[in-house]
Design a protein around this motif. Structure first.
Motif, PDB file in Angstrom:
ATOM      1  N   ALA A 136      14.232 -25.099 -16.645  1.00 37.98           N
ATOM      2  CA  ALA A 136      15.215 -24.723 -17.663  1.00 37.98           C
ATOM      3  C   ALA A 136      15.575 -23.244 -17.549  1.00 37.98           C
ATOM      4  CB  ALA A 136      14.667 -25.029 -19.055  1.00 37.98           C
ATOM      5  N   LEU A 137      14.577 -22.396 -17.284  1.00 40.28           N
ATOM      6  CA  LEU A 137      14.843 -20.969 -17.086  1.00 40.28           C
ATOM      7  C   LEU A 137      15.730 -20.757 -15.866  1.00 40.28           C
ATOM      8  CD1 LEU A 137      14.359 -17.929 -17.641  1.00 40.28           C
ATOM      9  CD2 LEU A 137      12.290 -18.120 -16.212  1.00 40.28           C
ATOM     10  N   ASP A 138      15.413 -21.445 -14.794  1.00 39.21           N
ATOM     11  CA  ASP A 138      16.208 -21.317 -13.567  1.00 39.21           C
ATOM     12  C   ASP A 138      17.648 -21.748 -13.812  1.00 39.21           C
ATOM     13  OD1 ASP A 138      16.401 -20.902 -10.620  1.00 39.21           O
ATOM     14  OD2 ASP A 138      16.834 -23.051 -10.636  1.00 39.21           O
ATOM     15  N   ALA A 139      17.835 -22.828 -14.548  1.00 36.31           N
ATOM     16  CA  ALA A 139      19.189 -23.322 -14.860  1.00 36.31           C
ATOM     17  C   ALA A 139      19.933 -22.316 -15.723  1.00 36.31           C
ATOM     18  CB  ALA A 139      19.103 -24.675 -15.566  1.00 36.31           C
ATOM     19  N   TRP A 140      19.229 -21.699 -16.680  1.00 40.75           N
ATOM     20  CA  TRP A 140      19.872 -20.709 -17.554  1.00 40.75           C
ATOM     21  C   TRP A 140      20.292 -19.486 -16.751  1.00 40.75           C
ATOM     22  CZ3 TRP A 140      19.294 -15.640 -18.981  1.00 40.75           C
ATOM     23  CH2 TRP A 140      20.032 -15.208 -20.090  1.00 40.75           C
ATOM     24  N   VAL A 141      19.414 -18.995 -15.906  1.00 42.51           N
ATOM     25  CA  VAL A 141      19.725 -17.814 -15.080  1.00 42.51           C
ATOM     26  C   VAL A 141      20.906 -18.097 -14.165  1.00 42.51           C
ATOM     27  CG1 VAL A 141      18.869 -16.327 -13.218  1.00 42.51           C
ATOM     28  CG2 VAL A 141      17.391 -16.861 -15.167  1.00 42.51           C
ATOM     29  N   SER A 142      20.915 -19.269 -13.557  1.00 40.03           N
ATOM     30  CA  SER A 142      21.999 -19.642 -12.637  1.00 40.03           C
ATOM     31  C   SER A 142      23.331 -19.832 -13.355  1.00 40.03           C
ATOM     32  CB  SER A 142      21.631 -20.937 -11.887  1.00 40.03           C
ATOM     33  OG  SER A 142      20.455 -20.777 -11.136  1.00 40.03           O
ATOM     34  N   GLY A 143      23.266 -20.293 -14.590  1.00 37.89           N
ATOM     35  CA  GLY A 143      24.490 -20.650 -15.304  1.00 37.89           C
ATOM     36  C   GLY A 143      25.018 -19.601 -16.255  1.00 37.89           C
ATOM     37  N   THR A 144      24.286 -18.512 -16.441  1.00 39.55           N
ATOM     38  CA  THR A 144      24.710 -17.488 -17.410  1.00 39.55           C
ATOM     39  C   THR A 144      25.477 -16.370 -16.699  1.00 39.55           C
ATOM     40  OG1 THR A 144      22.786 -17.973 -18.800  1.00 39.55           O
ATOM     41  CG2 THR A 144      23.958 -15.875 -19.193  1.00 39.55           C
ATOM     42  N   LYS A 145      26.706 -16.194 -17.086  1.00 40.18           N
ATOM     43  CA  LYS A 145      27.563 -15.172 -16.487  1.00 40.18           C
ATOM     44  C   LYS A 145      27.186 -13.797 -17.021  1.00 40.18           C
ATOM     45  CE  LYS A 145      32.422 -13.908 -15.820  1.00 40.18           C
ATOM     46  NZ  LYS A 145      33.832 -14.229 -16.163  1.00 40.18           N
ATOM     47  N   ARG A 146      27.216 -12.807 -16.146  1.00 43.72           N
ATOM     48  CA  ARG A 146      26.909 -11.438 -16.539  1.00 43.72           C
ATOM     49  C   ARG A 146      28.119 -10.549 -16.318  1.00 43.72           C
ATOM     50  NH1 ARG A 146      20.840 -10.036 -14.499  1.00 43.72           N
ATOM     51  NH2 ARG A 146      21.127  -8.359 -16.005  1.00 43.72           N
ATOM     52  N   GLU A 147      28.272  -9.573 -17.193  1.00 39.46           N
ATOM     53  CA  GLU A 147      29.386  -8.628 -17.089  1.00 39.46           C
ATOM     54  C   GLU A 147      28.879  -7.286 -16.579  1.00 39.46           C
ATOM     55  OE1 GLU A 147      32.438  -9.527 -17.590  1.00 39.46           O
ATOM     56  OE2 GLU A 147      32.012 -11.514 -18.426  1.00 39.46           O
ATOM     57  N   PHE A 148      29.787  -6.540 -15.968  1.00 39.63           N
ATOM     58  CA  PHE A 148      29.463  -5.200 -15.509  1.00 39.63           C
ATOM     59  C   PHE A 148      30.063  -4.144 -16.431  1.00 39.63           C
ATOM     60  CE2 PHE A 148      29.436  -7.438 -11.266  1.00 39.63           C
ATOM     61  CZ  PHE A 148      28.063  -7.428 -11.153  1.00 39.63           C
TER      62      PHE A 148
END
Length: 342
Positions: A330-342
């Motif tokens: 679940a953590l891996d899926a969240w990290v992969s699916g969460t967009k980050r801004e600069f």
């Protein structure tokens, strides 16, 4: 006047020369391949000899010059590589040449030349991430922390999953007493690289940051190097007040990983709330504060904390992951699916 016979001889000679030249080129390519294989085996003198043979055949080949330079540097003969690299940089055809020459200058304690080389390379090849990362690293070694931070940010923007850039940013922030920035960057680094010697160092930094706050009876984690006490967010400073007190109240409750999870959750949530007040968010607020604030709102904090503390509690955490495989997924899926801004 040339006869037909002379024209025929000239044509035959030209064709033969072209064929011979082509064969020589092929020979040079073969020698370079052999040199690379020898380099990979750690047989540096033999590899260097192959490259030198290849350069006799094709002296202007930039790949051969670079491979020779790289092997010379790898074998402790960096000074001998400099003329080849300077020639390559002058041709302006290879970003890697700027990077290797800059690193060589830096290793030879010629920082000014290294700085100029990296900056020239960035201008010529703006998308080559390693130039910005290595310049940040060079500034870090010089204890020029603001410049190191600037170029580490640029390196992260080009390659967010480059763990070494995250670590360089964290160390540059720590050098300016930006402890909140450093803590989150170390967390990010450990998310990418949880099981190395550097991971142990990063986790120890996080632990020291919390302990430093506890000794002050207050967590004073700043984003501004000149603000060590609770100051308004308008001055880019944050103090996580009473966090140490809360941590001390629960210090005998649960495992060290569970306590750390609670502490980080409080830091992430508090920082995210303060971030909502920011009108012009910079890199830290967008990339770290917002991201970890979102993480704190999920059920992934236990798995996250176990992952970043793997170097400190390896056997216990591996056992936990074995028993809680779904939480790690679940953590891996969240990290992969969460967009980050600069």
């Amino acid at each position: 006047m040339k006869t037909y016979h002379q024209f025929l001889l000239l044509f035959i000679f030209s064709a033969f020369s072209l064929h011979a030249f082509s064969q020589n080129k092929d020979d040079a390519v073969t020698l370079v391949k052999q040199g690379i294989a020898l380099h990979d085996e750690g047989k540096y003198p033999e590899a260097i000899a192959k490259y030198q043979e290849a350069l006799k055949i094709d002296p202007d080949n930039i790949n051969t010059q670079y491979e020779l330079s790289y092997t010379l540097c790898s074998s402790g003969r960096a000074k001998e590589a400099i003329p080849y690299l300077e020639k390559l940089v002058a041709s302006n055809k290879m970003a890697q040449a700027y990077d290797l020459l800059g690193s060589t200058y830096d290793d030879e304690n010629q920082f000014d030349k290294a700085e100029a080389c990296y900056k020239a390379g960035i201008k010529a090849f703006p998308d080559f991430q390693r130039l910005r990362f290595n310049l940040a690293l060079a500034y870090l070694r010089q204890k020029r922390y603001p410049e190191a931070e600037t170029y580490a940010i640029e390196a992260i923007k080009l390659e967010p999953k480059h763990a070494s850039s995250q670590r360089t940013y964290a160390l540059a922030a720590l050098g300016q007493n930006k402890r909140l920035c450093a803590m989150m960057a170390f967390c990010n680094f450990l998310l990418l690289e949880p099981q190395t010697k550097r991971s142990t160092e990063a986790y120890e930094y996080i632990d020291k940051i919390f302990k430093a706050g506890a000794e002050q009876k207050n967590i004073l984690i700043t984003t501004d190097k000149d603000k060590i006490s609770p100051i308004s967010m308008a001055e880019a400073s944050i103090a996580i007040a009473a966090l140490a007190t809360k941590a001390m109240e629960t210090q005998n409750i649960g495992s060290p990983q569970e306590r750390l999870s609670n502490e980080l959750k409080m830091v992430f949530e508090t920082t995210a709330k303060e971030g909502e007040k920011q009108t012009n968010k910079d890199f830290f607020w967008k990339y770290y504060a917002d991201y970890f604030g979102k993480l704190a709102q999920t059920d992934n904090m236990p798995a996250f904390t176990r992952l970043i503390s793997l170097s400190a509690y390896r056997e216990d955490n591996l056992k936990w992951f074995n028993e809680n495989d779904k939480q790690l997924s679940a953590l891996d899926a969240w990290v992969s699916g969460t967009k980050r801004e600069f």
